[in-house]
Design an enzyme around this catalytic site. Sequence first.
Site, PDB file in Angstrom:
ATOM      1  N   CYS A  44       0.832  -1.199   0.000  1.00  0.00           N
ATOM      2  CA  CYS A  44       0.000   0.000   0.000  1.00  0.00           C
ATOM      3  C   CYS A  44       0.875   1.260   0.000  1.00  0.00           C
ATOM      4  O   CYS A  44       0.640   2.187  -0.779  1.00  0.00           O
ATOM      5  CB  CYS A  44      -0.921  -0.008   1.218  1.00  0.00           C
ATOM      6  SG  CYS A  44      -2.119   1.346   1.244  1.00  0.00           S
ATOM      7  N   CYS A  45       1.877   1.291   0.865  1.00  0.00           N
ATOM      8  CA  CYS A  45       2.785   2.445   0.905  1.00  0.00           C
ATOM      9  C   CYS A  45       3.533   2.602  -0.412  1.00  0.00           C
ATOM     10  O   CYS A  45       3.806   3.726  -0.851  1.00  0.00           O
ATOM     11  CB  CYS A  45       3.781   2.301   2.052  1.00  0.00           C
ATOM     12  SG  CYS A  45       3.092   2.631   3.686  1.00  0.00           S
ATOM     13  N   CYS A  83      -0.954   8.009   7.743  1.00  0.00           N
ATOM     14  CA  CYS A  83      -2.308   7.756   7.255  1.00  0.00           C
ATOM     15  C   CYS A  83      -3.234   7.384   8.416  1.00  0.00           C
ATOM     16  O   CYS A  83      -2.797   6.769   9.398  1.00  0.00           O
ATOM     17  CB  CYS A  83      -2.290   6.623   6.227  1.00  0.00           C
ATOM     18  SG  CYS A  83      -1.474   7.047   4.681  1.00  0.00           S
ATOM     19  N   CYS A 122      -3.396   3.775   9.787  1.00  0.00           N
ATOM     20  CA  CYS A 122      -2.113   3.227  10.229  1.00  0.00           C
ATOM     21  C   CYS A 122      -1.465   4.051  11.338  1.00  0.00           C
ATOM     22  O   CYS A 122      -0.289   3.856  11.657  1.00  0.00           O
ATOM     23  CB  CYS A 122      -1.145   3.137   9.045  1.00  0.00           C
ATOM     24  SG  CYS A 122      -1.785   2.178   7.661  1.00  0.00           S
ATOM     25  N   CYS A 128       8.027   3.440   5.883  1.00  0.00           N
ATOM     26  CA  CYS A 128       7.118   3.223   4.760  1.00  0.00           C
ATOM     27  C   CYS A 128       7.863   3.094   3.443  1.00  0.00           C
ATOM     28  O   CYS A 128       7.291   2.694   2.440  1.00  0.00           O
ATOM     29  CB  CYS A 128       6.116   4.367   4.663  1.00  0.00           C
ATOM     30  SG  CYS A 128       6.889   5.972   4.392  1.00  0.00           S
TER      31      CYS A 128
END
Length: 244
Positions: free
Chosen positions: A116-117, A205, A208, A233
């Site tokens: 995702c990162c 985010c 997270c 990240c």
Amino acid sequence: MSQTFDVATLAATYADKSPQEVLKLAFEHFGDELWISFSGAEDVVLVDMAWKLNKNVKVFSLDTGRLHAQTYRFIEQVREHYGIQIEVLSPDARLLEPLVREKGLFSFYKDGHGECCGIRKIEPLKRKLATVKAWATGQRRDQSPGTRSQVAVLELDGAFSTADKPLYKFNPLANMSSEEVWGYIRMLEVPYNPLHEQGFISIGCEPCTRPVLPNQHEREGRWWWEEATHKECGLHAGNLIAKN
């Protein structure tokens, strides 16, 4: 840029210099080609220092699409407070939409935050850094003993440099402690993200990031379901590479 730029020598010379002196060095060599990375957290101190040295300072921020509402408002507050443009970078929809379609919006809780990162942060950052010669970050050594304790005030970016295009990375706040950062914010009345008043120290985010308890380290509020040694990240992937 000046014709002579010896990273190793300058890094040693400026190792114990003030953040302002490191920024002055950056501006002297790169001028308006230096970009400041702003996350919407306490690295606003870096923006404040840079703006006081160069009113035309160039700033960018990564919009992952998953930030807190307070962070979006804060980014806009900083833009208006300093009268600067902030270039907001977004993920490539061609990469993001398939991930969400195939794995949903919270796959990182199951298989880690790396994928995702990589799409929401690393790809937009890489795209941006491919167009610049130098950037400055708000990294500090005290932010993460596991991955940032050796952060230098100046380095050749090992993650985003290429063979034919070196990228120089400045970390002017490297030697500052959290206490010193907040002393600066309070004394000079620098705007800050209101999430800090709710127990958030390291802000990323929304899914997270969570507040930390008294005596917990700030990075314990990030990706809390993963091993502590993995709590980067990828924006500063060199920190992890250096540990291998």
